[in-house]
Design an enzyme around this catalytic site. Sequence first.
Site, mmCIF file in Angstrom:
data_model
loop_
_atom_site.group_PDB
_atom_site.id
_atom_site.type_symbol
_atom_site.label_atom_id
_atom_site.label_comp_id
_atom_site.label_asym_id
_atom_site.label_seq_id
_atom_site.Cartn_x
_atom_site.Cartn_y
_atom_site.Cartn_z
ATOM 1 N N HIS A 367 39.374 -8.190 8.343
ATOM 2 C CA HIS A 367 39.402 -7.539 9.647
ATOM 3 C C HIS A 367 40.597 -7.922 10.501
ATOM 4 C CE1 HIS A 367 35.091 -6.132 9.770
ATOM 5 N NE2 HIS A 367 35.858 -5.114 10.089
ATOM 6 N N ARG A 474 37.036 6.457 10.649
ATOM 7 C CA ARG A 474 35.941 5.649 10.074
ATOM 8 C C ARG A 474 34.783 5.662 11.070
ATOM 9 N NH1 ARG A 474 40.545 2.110 8.088
ATOM 10 N NH2 ARG A 474 40.168 1.811 5.867
ATOM 11 N N ASN A 631 42.010 1.625 -1.529
ATOM 12 C CA ASN A 631 41.499 0.242 -1.395
ATOM 13 C C ASN A 631 40.356 0.020 -2.382
ATOM 14 O OD1 ASN A 631 43.192 0.221 0.781
ATOM 15 N ND2 ASN A 631 41.582 0.314 2.329
ATOM 16 N N CYS A 679 44.414 7.706 1.788
ATOM 17 C CA CYS A 679 44.129 7.068 3.084
ATOM 18 C C CYS A 679 43.855 5.576 2.964
ATOM 19 C CB CYS A 679 42.977 7.770 3.789
ATOM 20 S SG CYS A 679 41.418 7.645 2.900
HETATM 21 C C1 PEP Z 1 39.552 2.969 0.850
HETATM 22 O O1 PEP Z 1 38.631 2.544 0.156
HETATM 23 O O2 PEP Z 1 40.730 3.059 0.455
HETATM 24 C C2 PEP Z 1 39.298 3.393 2.232
HETATM 25 C C3 PEP Z 1 40.229 3.992 2.931
HETATM 26 O O3 PEP Z 1 38.076 3.124 2.752
HETATM 27 P P1 PEP Z 1 37.576 1.713 3.310
HETATM 28 O O4 PEP Z 1 38.786 0.785 3.303
HETATM 29 O O5 PEP Z 1 37.054 1.971 4.670
HETATM 30 O O6 PEP Z 1 36.554 1.355 2.306
#
Ligand code: PEP
Length: 759
Positions: A367, A474, A631, A679
């Site tokens: 975070h 989000r 991610n 993203c």
């Molecule tokens: C991801 O998983 O790349 C993403 C953008 O979502 P989060 O980081 O909120 O899981």
Amino acid sequence: MKNMFDSLRQIVLDVNDATGLEQALNIVVKRTREVMSVDAVSVYFRDKKTDQLVLMASDGLNQQAIGNIRFEQGQGLVGQVLDRAEPLNINDAHVHPNYRFVTETGEISLHGFLGVPIIQHRHVLGVLVVRRREKRLFSAVAETFLVTLAAQLAGAISYAEKMGELNSLIEGGNNHSFNMKGLSGSPGVAIGEAMVVFPPASLDAVPDNTISEDEIGEQIDAFNEAVNNVEREYRALSQRMEGAISNEELALFDVFALMLKSDSLIDVTIDRIKAGQWAQGALRETIAEHVRQFDAMEDAYLRERAIDIKDLGRRILTHLQAQQTNRQEITGPVVLVGEEVTVSQFAEVPLQYLVAIISSKGSSLSHVAILSHALGIPSVMGLDSLPVNRIKGQQIVVDGYSGKIFVKPSPAVLDEFHRLIREEQVLNTELKELIDKPSETLDGIHIPLHVNTGLLSDITPSLQSGAEGVGLYRTEIPFLMRDGFPGEEEQAQIYKQVLQGFAPRPVTFRTLDIGGDKALPYFPVVEDNPFLGWRGIRIMLDHPEIFLTQIRAILKVNIYQNNLRLMLPMISDVGEVDEAIGLIKKAHKELTDEGIDIPYPVIGLMIEVPSAVYQMEAFARRVEFFSVGSNDLTQYLLAVDRNNKQVAELYNCLHPSVLHSIQHIVEVAKKHDKPVSVCGEMAGDPGSALMLVGMGVDSLSMSVGSLLRVKLAIRSFTQTQIEQLCSTALAMESAGEIRLLFNEALENAGLGGLVRAGK
Ligand code: PEP
Ligand code: MG
């Protein structure tokens, strides 16, 4: 034998308390000799300058030899342990061909030899040796014990070493700066004074203290004043955060203020003081009583409140103890330092003074790292041997690109970083000039850049950065700030502001993505493997009432410019898409039946689970767009927990398997004429962003701090050049090679400043 292993933990704890390498190693030899009942124990440590092993501590050998006995790699039995990085167990060292006899140690009578390497992060720090008179092999149990001990000691020894280096530096013992390497949290370079944040005072440590009749009044006054101070503190904190976070997030501070003023806290404590307990002890009792009550509750949300009560108690205690504390004055740039920096500690430093954050825990996806990214300041995470409590007030240089920090830097280091900072400032001014320029390649191919957000307060900076829309909103963030699931109207008010704020630009709302590491305090999900468990769309389909409320709230505010796009997270199966679409249709029909005339939404999917990659054909027949959640896709493809520091080196979005997966996603989407965005954090990294553009990704969505950097990278190449780089990269076999390829390409284009310190 049982006793031997029982002592293991205590030895490691004792070493952890050492204030320098010498002390740490002396503890090791002394305690090991006692526990193993041997005739001598010694530690050889690797001298970084000469790469030789030096006898640093011994219990049982001649003390004059310490510091004077050195072995080259491979030389003698000790050198052999270093060389092979394996234990060596010998019944009679004297007859071993590799044995090098040294007179100074007085080891003539010692025959049995057991040496084990001390290894941290694959690197041999030193060798731990036990000796005995008898010509006999050490038992398997002894060997196991020593190996286990050495494996656990490595971290404690390197911590003690850092602490010692730092102590002698602070006391002026030497003049080379102290540096350490952690994980890059967010890019940039900064110099500032260390401000260390700790968890507030420990209530449990407060002793009982009986007071006399005439001290009661004074203790009650002290308590009331402490409560008033805490109230003022909350108010000041909330004012300081105003503008930086939205009103709903600010409301959290009001909840604390209310709890603080409750009778059950104030009156009960005062009664205890009247009964003869001093204020700190009375407070400890009251808080403990509350915590016990909350802990015993069935309701998980209420149980969670025990944490808030404890925090409140610690804050009051801090003020009660204030006479002894010396608060750090802030007069210039501050580097915030902590074992774990929390968001509320963040708020304690006026934002204009905060230049960097470093922490001994966490990784680039923590975070704090994401927050520092959004604020555009460098951060370094995972500095696990950082002696946090020793660096208050020291000058620190932070290089967020390489993950390096320098404590009390030498004049040469300081000069170099002042130069780099000046260059960064020039770069940032140049970047600002790009705000109104289009995001297009040198040959005019337009790549829309969008922002990732979830805070209302992000709207203005996002718009000011020239973003062409929101690629990922989000929605879980407003859910995290509350005491229960927000209702339809409450949600609609938030979504409306975002849609209106960005109109006519598109806004992509991701439906609630909780679970994994994102738990709602009022909806706890306890699982052994949360990232492989009840997450995202899986929870929503099991709770259609929560999903439908959110969908209705989102759909009903799409009445302005029809700029809404709806995106489903964590999809791993076609059935989930069909079910979710069924519910969206239901919500749309309900609203239309209620006379609310709204368009049917554009629906898309996040591709972030490996199974989804191979169902793209089926998905493309069902939805209108895709967004790669790199991610999670990286975490699942590489089987590397995105928050685990231990395996952070393995987490790499440029891994060939991640790139080939994305290439497949793009190919299928293109075949069906459906746009693809990315993203995840990858989209905000200039080199990776070029790679994505080269693979044919249509748009990129990133945190606002990265937007102009990525725009500069895109504007510096032609589409053909980018595609050439991309096809070279796709033929490569390792993430390291690919990273180098893009770093070199950026450097050659005069954009080295995007990937390292300086311009
Ligand atoms: C991801 O998983 O790349 C993403 C953008 O979502 P989060 O980081 O909120 O899981
Ligand atoms: Mg995700």
